[in-house]
Design a protein around this motif. Sequence first.
Motif, mmCIF file in Angstrom:
data_model
loop_
_atom_site.group_PDB
_atom_site.id
_atom_site.type_symbol
_atom_site.label_atom_id
_atom_site.label_comp_id
_atom_site.label_asym_id
_atom_site.label_seq_id
_atom_site.Cartn_x
_atom_site.Cartn_y
_atom_site.Cartn_z
ATOM 1 N N GLU A 167 0.790 -1.189 -0.133
ATOM 2 C CA GLU A 167 -0.005 -0.054 -0.110
ATOM 3 C C GLU A 167 0.976 1.179 -0.240
ATOM 4 O O GLU A 167 0.533 2.238 -0.581
ATOM 5 C CB GLU A 167 -0.912 0.058 1.224
ATOM 6 N N GLU A 168 2.017 1.109 0.733
ATOM 7 C CA GLU A 168 2.919 2.165 1.002
ATOM 8 C C GLU A 168 4.229 1.756 1.139
ATOM 9 O O GLU A 168 4.522 0.649 1.683
ATOM 10 C CB GLU A 168 2.490 3.324 2.004
ATOM 11 N N THR A 169 5.307 2.480 0.493
ATOM 12 C CA THR A 169 6.715 2.216 0.876
ATOM 13 C C THR A 169 7.443 3.414 0.549
ATOM 14 O O THR A 169 6.863 4.625 -0.205
ATOM 15 C CB THR A 169 7.189 1.008 -0.346
ATOM 16 N N GLU A 170 8.740 3.294 1.053
ATOM 17 C CA GLU A 170 9.380 4.531 1.063
ATOM 18 C C GLU A 170 9.651 4.911 -0.459
ATOM 19 O O GLU A 170 9.257 5.895 -1.232
ATOM 20 C CB GLU A 170 10.683 4.610 1.959
ATOM 21 N N SER A 171 10.250 3.949 -1.110
ATOM 22 C CA SER A 171 10.516 3.967 -2.512
ATOM 23 C C SER A 171 10.709 2.705 -3.017
ATOM 24 O O SER A 171 11.314 1.565 -2.503
ATOM 25 C CB SER A 171 11.859 4.883 -2.978
ATOM 26 N N THR A 172 9.934 2.298 -4.299
ATOM 27 C CA THR A 172 10.218 1.133 -4.804
ATOM 28 C C THR A 172 11.524 0.726 -5.254
ATOM 29 O O THR A 172 11.810 -0.711 -5.103
ATOM 30 C CB THR A 172 9.132 0.807 -6.038
ATOM 31 N N THR A 182 7.333 12.928 -6.281
ATOM 32 C CA THR A 182 6.106 13.077 -5.591
ATOM 33 C C THR A 182 4.994 11.712 -5.841
ATOM 34 O O THR A 182 4.749 11.787 -7.214
ATOM 35 C CB THR A 182 5.137 14.440 -5.721
ATOM 36 N N SER A 183 4.775 11.204 -5.085
ATOM 37 C CA SER A 183 4.044 10.189 -5.290
ATOM 38 C C SER A 183 2.677 9.922 -4.545
ATOM 39 O O SER A 183 2.667 8.908 -3.390
ATOM 40 C CB SER A 183 5.085 8.697 -4.836
ATOM 41 N N PRO A 184 1.597 10.397 -4.616
ATOM 42 C CA PRO A 184 0.373 10.554 -4.117
ATOM 43 C C PRO A 184 -0.424 9.145 -4.156
ATOM 44 O O PRO A 184 -0.053 8.519 -5.268
ATOM 45 C CB PRO A 184 -0.572 11.515 -4.340
ATOM 46 N N PRO A 185 -1.156 8.613 -3.187
ATOM 47 C CA PRO A 185 -1.948 7.123 -3.548
ATOM 48 C C PRO A 185 -2.917 7.472 -4.404
ATOM 49 O O PRO A 185 -3.702 8.455 -4.855
ATOM 50 C CB PRO A 185 -2.462 7.058 -2.032
ATOM 51 N N GLN A 236 4.389 6.290 -2.211
ATOM 52 C CA GLN A 236 5.696 6.262 -1.997
ATOM 53 C C GLN A 236 5.749 7.508 -1.030
ATOM 54 O O GLN A 236 5.223 8.798 -1.401
ATOM 55 C CB GLN A 236 6.384 6.098 -3.201
ATOM 56 N N THR A 237 6.554 7.133 0.105
ATOM 57 C CA THR A 237 6.725 8.219 1.131
ATOM 58 C C THR A 237 8.220 8.954 0.764
ATOM 59 O O THR A 237 8.345 10.190 1.180
ATOM 60 C CB THR A 237 6.798 8.031 2.403
#
Length: 267
Positions: A22-27, A65-68, A53-54
């Motif tokens: 669902e969320e990760t710092e960076s793939t 910038t990586s909004p969900p 991504q945070t």
Amino acid sequence: MQKELEKQLQTRWMGKKVFYREETESTITWAKEAAKAGSREELDGALFLAEAQTGGKGRMGRVWTSPPGQNIYMNLLLMEPEISPMNAASLTLVMGLSVAQAATEVTGKKAGIKWPNDVVMSGKKICGILTEMQISGNMPKYITIGVGINVNQKEFPEELQDKATSLMLETGEILVREEVAVKTLEYFEKNYEKFLETQDLSRLKAEYEALLLNQNQPVRLIEKGVESRGIARGITEKGELLVEFETGEIRKVLSGEVSVRGLYSYV
Ligand code: BTN
């Protein structure tokens, strides 16, 4: 997202194993950590996909910038590929070509490439690609190709508004993200196999140049703060940009050393 993608994917091996968060710092970081701990059998061609991504990473230390819920953030992992590290950078161009082909097919609207690997619609960027590699001995231990595609994003921060866009803003329609990701992986598998035949872009050059927005266009080269101008005349098998100067001299420009801009705008 993961289930739908797995259902639709028609590749032979690319992206057949999907890891989803669902969320990760960076793939990128995630794929690299997995590569360090895993084997080729288990992880070659694996896909790392995140909803958000945070700490999304862009080129030159920039933030992506990586909004969900709107876009695609994914990393493909190639484990111990039989590619000389010298040729590995070209995979970024192979991925750029694949995204441009996929975006064109899914939207029916032509996506082009700004050399080396920005995918562009109506003069604005819809995709960024970042490739990282770990070498062990003389060969890559792994190569991971990170791809961020702006699919359904409605708004961009002010400083990006004249440079960035999304497939939705360009077509006026909400797109199915899985379809864009699936088509990208399918094109990438085909293109990667052509790349492997010669270990360079010989077999992809014509398709790449057909989508190259800089082709026969004026470009500005910015190298260590010094600007020069010429006309882009395609790419070499290694992915360098050929630039012709007024004197008739043609120079091969390597990505990473020189930044290339259009004469009046970003492309
Ligand atoms: C660029 O600056 O043009 C490259 C942007 C690359 C963004 C993608 S999103 C998926 C992957 N994970 C990251 O942190 N970055 C890449």
